[in-house]
Scaffold this active site. Structure first.
Site, PDB file in Angstrom:
ATOM      1  CB  SER A   1      -0.898   0.002   1.245  1.00  0.00           C
ATOM      2  OG  SER A   1      -1.504   1.257   1.449  1.00  0.00           O
TER       3      SER A   1
ATOM      4  CE1 TYR B   1      -4.160  -2.053   4.719  1.00  0.00           C
ATOM      5  CE2 TYR B   1      -3.542   0.211   4.194  1.00  0.00           C
ATOM      6  CZ  TYR B   1      -3.900  -1.067   3.784  1.00  0.00           C
ATOM      7  OH  TYR B   1      -3.977  -1.362   2.443  1.00  0.00           O
TER       8      TYR B   1
END
Length: 354
Positions: free
Chosen positions: A141, A166
């Protein structure tokens, strides 16, 4: 080619399966997903039904959907034993920066334990002289860039300052994959995605959430008082990039010490054109009016709130895609307005058809 796509009911995973089914032959695809209720399950079912319909049009290919959890090691090991995968695409993960602040357990289970199970299964796919997995492709990501101030973000940059759990789990995935590539000579490629959007996307993303709220007459919140930029990347561009990467596994090489040089790569997949959030909202509202989703006289001004930055957010995302262009001759190209128009058309058909 037999390929495993985890997260196949998810946004990127389902679109990848569709592209592979319609552009490659012969191919056998095993789609894995837990179909959890992190967001509207009806969208996941819509994607899965669409894949079944598409698969029926390509009888020369074989598509199998399996429901299961990455964190179940015995289940994953059995899946690898049953199908002997040539390629593994791991897109199953608990997504979302903000959700990781309130529900960290979900990220440890899916993003760390689940990914570990995939790595172990890839490792043991070579047991007893088997050919094994020839390429592991996994989702990272843009969040891994964290508080980096240098833009555009390059895969050569250090990413040691995550600002959310995350992001930390995604950086951990890259480190784990590197270790397994080094130890067991597993060709692996990590893909850092930048704000992926499009039809049948994730309802927790801004463009989708804003649309839901505006239709209900609720206020939308624009963080950092609108002083944010995002590198919006249309879903078709993303899956084209992924498809090219699948066929370009890093080469296995041996170093001077006689040990494997890790066959390991990281690429950004982004539009390389960050858009200001206020401009993004302006385009979205124009397309909602153009499609007849909202009336021409809708008062957007009273439904917009400029608020401070949220914990875990960053002011800008901006992809340097030079490596992707050099190695695969590809650069995302869809303009934001074109992509949002397609999303709005899908939204109208899916939610407002009655």
């Amino acid at each position: 080619m037999t390929i495993l796509v985890t997260g196949s009911a998810g946004f990127i995973g389902s679109n990848l399966v569709e592209r592979l089914l319609t552009t490659e032959s012969p191919i056998r695809i095993v789609g894995l997903d837990s179909v959890n209720d992190y967001y509207d399950v009806s969208i996941k079912k819509y994607r899965l039904n669409r894949l079944q319909e598409i698969a029926a049009q390509y009888p020369e290919n074989n598509y199998i959907f399996v429901k299961g959890n990455l964190a179940n090691k015995m289940f994953i090991d059995r899946l690898f034993s049953d199908y002997c995968f040539d390629v593994v695409v791991n897109f199953a993960a608990q997504a979302g920066v903000r959700y990781s602040i309130t529900n960290p357990d979900a990220y440890i289970e899916s993003n760390l334990i689940g990914f570990y199970n995939i790595l172990e299964a890839c490792r043991h796919s070579y047991d007893n002289g088997q050919r094994g997995v020839q390429h592991l492709v996994y989702a990272s990501s843009s969040s891994v860039y964290g508080s980096n101030r240098k833009v555009p973000y390059s895969t050569d940059d250090k990413v040691d300052n995550p600002v959310s759990l995350y992001a930390a789990t995604k950086k951990s995935n890259e480190l784990m994959a590197h270790a397994y590539s080094k130890l067991y000579n597993i060709p692996s490629t990590g893909l850092r995605f930048f704000t992926v959007y499009g039809p049948a996307g994730r309802p927790d993303m801004a463009y989708f959430g804003f649309t839901n709220k505006l239709i209900k007459g609720e206020n939308i919140q624009i963080f950092n008082y609108g002083n944010c930029k995002r590198d919006f990347t249309y879903i078709d561009d993303v899956v084209e990039g992924v498809q090219r990467v699948i066929h370009g596994a890093p080469k296995r090489k041996t170093g001077e010490d006689g040990l494997p040089i890790p066959p390991y790569k990281i690429y950004n997949i982004g539009n390389s054109n960050p858009e200001n959030l206020l401009d993004f909202v302006q385009i979205l509202q124009e397309e909602l009016i153009c499609a007849g989703v909202l009336p021409v006289d809708y008062d957007f001004t009273t439904h917009k709130q400029l608020v401070p930055m949220q914990a875990g957010d960053v002011p800008v995302t901006y992809a340097d895609t030079f490596a992707l262009e050099c190695d695969f001759g590809f650069k995302p190209y869809t303009p934001l307005r074109d992509g949002l128009r397609k999303f709005v058309q899908w939204y109208k058909a899916f939610y407002l058809k009655k």
